[in-house]
Scaffold this active site. Structure first.
Site, PDB file in Angstrom:
ATOM      1  N   LYS A 141       0.873  -1.194   0.000  1.00  0.00           N
ATOM      2  CA  LYS A 141       0.000   0.000   0.000  1.00  0.00           C
ATOM      3  C   LYS A 141       0.895   1.224   0.000  1.00  0.00           C
ATOM      4  CE  LYS A 141      -4.494   0.819   0.150  1.00  0.00           C
ATOM      5  NZ  LYS A 141      -5.568  -0.033  -0.375  1.00  0.00           N
TER       6      LYS A 141
HETATM    7  P1  NAD Z   1     -12.927   7.684  -3.398  1.00  0.00           P
HETATM    8  O1  NAD Z   1     -11.898   8.712  -3.246  1.00  0.00           O
HETATM    9  O2  NAD Z   1     -13.402   7.347  -4.766  1.00  0.00           O
HETATM   10  O3  NAD Z   1     -14.216   8.063  -2.517  1.00  0.00           O
HETATM   11  C1  NAD Z   1     -14.157   8.316  -1.148  1.00  0.00           C
HETATM   12  C2  NAD Z   1     -15.514   8.851  -0.740  1.00  0.00           C
HETATM   13  O4  NAD Z   1     -15.550   8.941   0.689  1.00  0.00           O
HETATM   14  C3  NAD Z   1     -15.824  10.236  -1.270  1.00  0.00           C
HETATM   15  O5  NAD Z   1     -17.185  10.300  -1.656  1.00  0.00           O
HETATM   16  C4  NAD Z   1     -15.618  11.136  -0.052  1.00  0.00           C
HETATM   17  O6  NAD Z   1     -16.416  12.300  -0.094  1.00  0.00           O
HETATM   18  C5  NAD Z   1     -16.058  10.208   1.043  1.00  0.00           C
HETATM   19  N1  NAD Z   1     -15.556  10.587   2.352  1.00  0.00           N
HETATM   20  C6  NAD Z   1     -14.322  11.027   2.691  1.00  0.00           C
HETATM   21  N2  NAD Z   1     -14.272  11.292   3.995  1.00  0.00           N
HETATM   22  C7  NAD Z   1     -15.490  10.987   4.503  1.00  0.00           C
HETATM   23  C8  NAD Z   1     -16.067  11.034   5.799  1.00  0.00           C
HETATM   24  N3  NAD Z   1     -15.353  11.440   6.834  1.00  0.00           N
HETATM   25  N4  NAD Z   1     -17.347  10.649   5.925  1.00  0.00           N
HETATM   26  C9  NAD Z   1     -18.069  10.223   4.879  1.00  0.00           C
HETATM   27  N5  NAD Z   1     -17.576  10.153   3.635  1.00  0.00           N
HETATM   28  C10 NAD Z   1     -16.309  10.541   3.455  1.00  0.00           C
HETATM   29  O7  NAD Z   1     -12.353   6.377  -2.647  1.00  0.00           O
HETATM   30  P2  NAD Z   1     -12.751   4.867  -2.874  1.00  0.00           P
HETATM   31  O8  NAD Z   1     -11.806   4.281  -3.845  1.00  0.00           O
HETATM   32  O9  NAD Z   1     -14.221   4.763  -3.100  1.00  0.00           O
HETATM   33  O10 NAD Z   1     -12.366   4.238  -1.458  1.00  0.00           O
HETATM   34  C11 NAD Z   1     -13.282   4.248  -0.357  1.00  0.00           C
HETATM   35  C12 NAD Z   1     -12.920   3.102   0.574  1.00  0.00           C
HETATM   36  O11 NAD Z   1     -12.955   1.878  -0.166  1.00  0.00           O
HETATM   37  C13 NAD Z   1     -11.527   3.189   1.182  1.00  0.00           C
HETATM   38  O12 NAD Z   1     -11.537   2.635   2.472  1.00  0.00           O
HETATM   39  C14 NAD Z   1     -10.709   2.285   0.267  1.00  0.00           C
HETATM   40  O13 NAD Z   1      -9.541   1.791   0.895  1.00  0.00           O
HETATM   41  C15 NAD Z   1     -11.725   1.213  -0.006  1.00  0.00           C
HETATM   42  N6  NAD Z   1     -11.435   0.414  -1.192  1.00  0.00           N
HETATM   43  C16 NAD Z   1     -11.407   0.982  -2.427  1.00  0.00           C
HETATM   44  C17 NAD Z   1     -11.093   0.188  -3.520  1.00  0.00           C
HETATM   45  C18 NAD Z   1     -11.095   0.723  -4.916  1.00  0.00           C
HETATM   46  O14 NAD Z   1     -10.893  -0.068  -5.848  1.00  0.00           O
HETATM   47  N7  NAD Z   1     -11.326   1.993  -5.146  1.00  0.00           N
HETATM   48  C19 NAD Z   1     -10.825  -1.167  -3.341  1.00  0.00           C
HETATM   49  C20 NAD Z   1     -10.886  -1.720  -2.073  1.00  0.00           C
HETATM   50  C21 NAD Z   1     -11.195  -0.905  -1.001  1.00  0.00           C
END
Ligand code: NAD
Length: 441
Positions: free
Chosen positions: A113
């Site tokens: 990561k």
């Molecule tokens: P992203 O940047 O696309 O979206 C993040 C979202 O969370 C945004 O809408 C933002 O406004 C919101 N956010 C941020 N702080 C917040 C808060 N305090 N309260 C509520 N909402 C809040 O990110 P993502 O890729 O969707 O990742 C989100 C989660 O999913 C993370 O934990 C990430 O590790 C996990 N994840 C993502 C992927 C992927 O392929 N993108 C894969 C596995 C896990």
């Protein structure tokens, strides 16, 4: 033996990861004690600091990390996050989750990561491009198609991945470097279905879990009331896909707050509104609620899809969902995990629930190495197969551990969780390979 939740709650994600790991160990019959330290701690942690010319003529120094947690089952794999709160502990924990995730879905990767401490909302596109290129140059050959392979995470996207590929490719001319990073745009080796993969994988995993009948009072996604925290890649697409199979999306949120409508929101319309205004807040035909209220709102399935440690000792007892699907990594603290378990709420753990992203990243990597392009039907069919198998392996192990718990194994007053079962599966798979490869020299 009740492990390890007697300790006070910590919001340090690596402390929580370690507690999860230690709790899972209590459900393992035997393991070579000497490799435990090797299995929990990262193999390598890189810190880099680098200066960037800002648009206003000033210079700022940025701090980035890349943690390679474990690579015995294959190259490190894991996203790069841009966020002001990125820390070494957070990146280390996320890298550990990746090792366990790739093992439980059984793809030939380890865990890694990365992150850069920055606030993308205050940075221009050209500042983000310079940060990305310089970060990749600083990482040098510590990333690579067969060593450690980045992907998108919070506030990084396909464009960021394109910059990573382009920079690495300039540093390694004359080679097929496409497989150095996944989540790329389709035109430069991205896979169809990657943008939806995390959310689609969580839908497939939820459907399979409900089919296995392990969530009391909930048989199907169809008709279920769903609340989603976070409206980015994972959350907004999950809302859309759960809606498409008949779930009612009753509340969603982003970093600025949330909205609710008991009759159901149209996730596409909400997304269009967010793209226009920057937030879901203010969407017509819905009332506002805070992120705290969203987590405890009336629903059947709660999907935390934002950041870690959102459900904690102070709000876990108020969660009303029957099932929590962890699209985010580490959204529950270990203390919260225990509280919701006592309430009979089932948690589909992150290392299974959100593994669809890394599964399709693996498919992208294979396509890049073979210079192939698969169609969406093939990607989705293979994704569903992987997710179903990961859920089945987890539920089967959970059932077996439950039976042994009934016979007194482990001595804990409470039975295993699905998280315990998934982690036991992952840890045993990694430990087996460590011992098969044997200790060098
Ligand atoms: P992203 O940047 O696309 O979206 C993040 C979202 O969370 C945004 O809408 C933002 O406004 C919101 N956010 C941020 N702080 C917040 C808060 N305090 N309260 C509520 N909402 C809040 O990110 P993502 O890729 O969707 O990742 C989100 C989660 O999913 C993370 O934990 C990430 O590790 C996990 N994840 C993502 C992927 C992927 O392929 N993108 C894969 C596995 C896990």
């Amino acid at each position: 033996m009740d492990m390890p939740i007697k300790s006070a709650e910590s919001l340090d994600l690596f402390v929580n990861a370690r507690q999860q790991f230690e709790q899972a160990l209590t459900w393992i019959d035997s393991i070579k004690v000497g490799i435990i330290d090797y299995l929990i701690n990262p193999k390598r942690t890189l810190h880099v600091r680098f200066p960037i010319n800002m648009d206003d003529g000033s210079i700022r120094t940025f701090h980035g990390f890349r943690v390679l947690h474990n690579r015995v089952r294959g190259p490190g794999k894991g996203g790069i996050r841009y966020h002001p709160n990125v820390t070494e502990a957070e990146v280390t924990a996320l890298a550990a989750f990746m090792s366990w995730k790739t093992a439980v879905v059984d793809i030939p990767f380890g865990g890694g990561k990365g992150g850069v401490v920055c606030n993308p909302k205050e940075l221009s596109r050209s500042e983000l491009r310079r940060i990305t290129r310089r970060f990749v140059a600083e990482l040098g050959d510590n990333i690579g198609p067969h060593t450690d392979i980045p992907a998108p995470d919070v506030y990084t996207d396909a464009q960021t991945m394109a910059w990573i590929y382009d920079t690495f490719d300039l540093m390694h001319p004359g080679e097929n470097n496409l497989a150095v990073v996944t989540g790329k745009p389709l035109e430069i080796g991205g896979s169809v279905g990657r943008d939806q993969a995390t959310a689609r994988g969580s839908l497939y995993a939820t459907e399979q879990l409900l089919k296995r009948g392990v969530v009391p009072g909930l048989q199907s996604v169809e008709g279920a009331r769903v609340a989603v925290q976070g409206y980015g890649n994972a959350g907004a697409i999950a809302a859309q896909l759960f809606h498409e199979v008949g779930a009612r999306i009753v509340a969603v949120s982003d970093s600025r707050g949330g909205i609710r409508n008991g009759a159901g929101l149209d996730p596409q319309e909400v997304l269009a509104f967010k793209e226009k205004t920057g937030s879901v807040v203010g969407f017509e035909g819905a009332s506002e609620l805070s992120n705290e209220e969203l987590l405890v709102c009336d629903c059947d399935i709660l999907i935390p899809a934002a950041l870690e440690c959102q459900i904690r000792e102070d709000n876990a007892a108020d969660v009303k969902a029957k099932l929590i699907v962890e699209d985010a990594n580490g959204p529950l603290t270990t203390v919260a995990d225990k509280i919701v378990q006592d309430k009979g709420i089932v948690v589909l753990p992150d290392i299974v629930a959100n593994a669809g992203g890394v599964v399709v990243s693996y498919f992208e990597w294979v396509q890049n190495l073979e210079n192939q392009q698969w169609d969406l039907e093939k990607v989705d069919r293979k994704l569903r197969k992987k997710m179903n198998k990961a859920v089945d392996d987890t539920v089967d192990r959970w059932t077996a551990l439950n039976a042994r718990h009934g016979e007194g194994f482990n001595g804990s007053s409470v039975g295993p969780t699905l998280r315990d079962a998934a982690l036991v599966t992952a840890i045993e798979r990694i430990a087996t390979v460590v011992l098969q490869r044997d200790i060098w020299p």
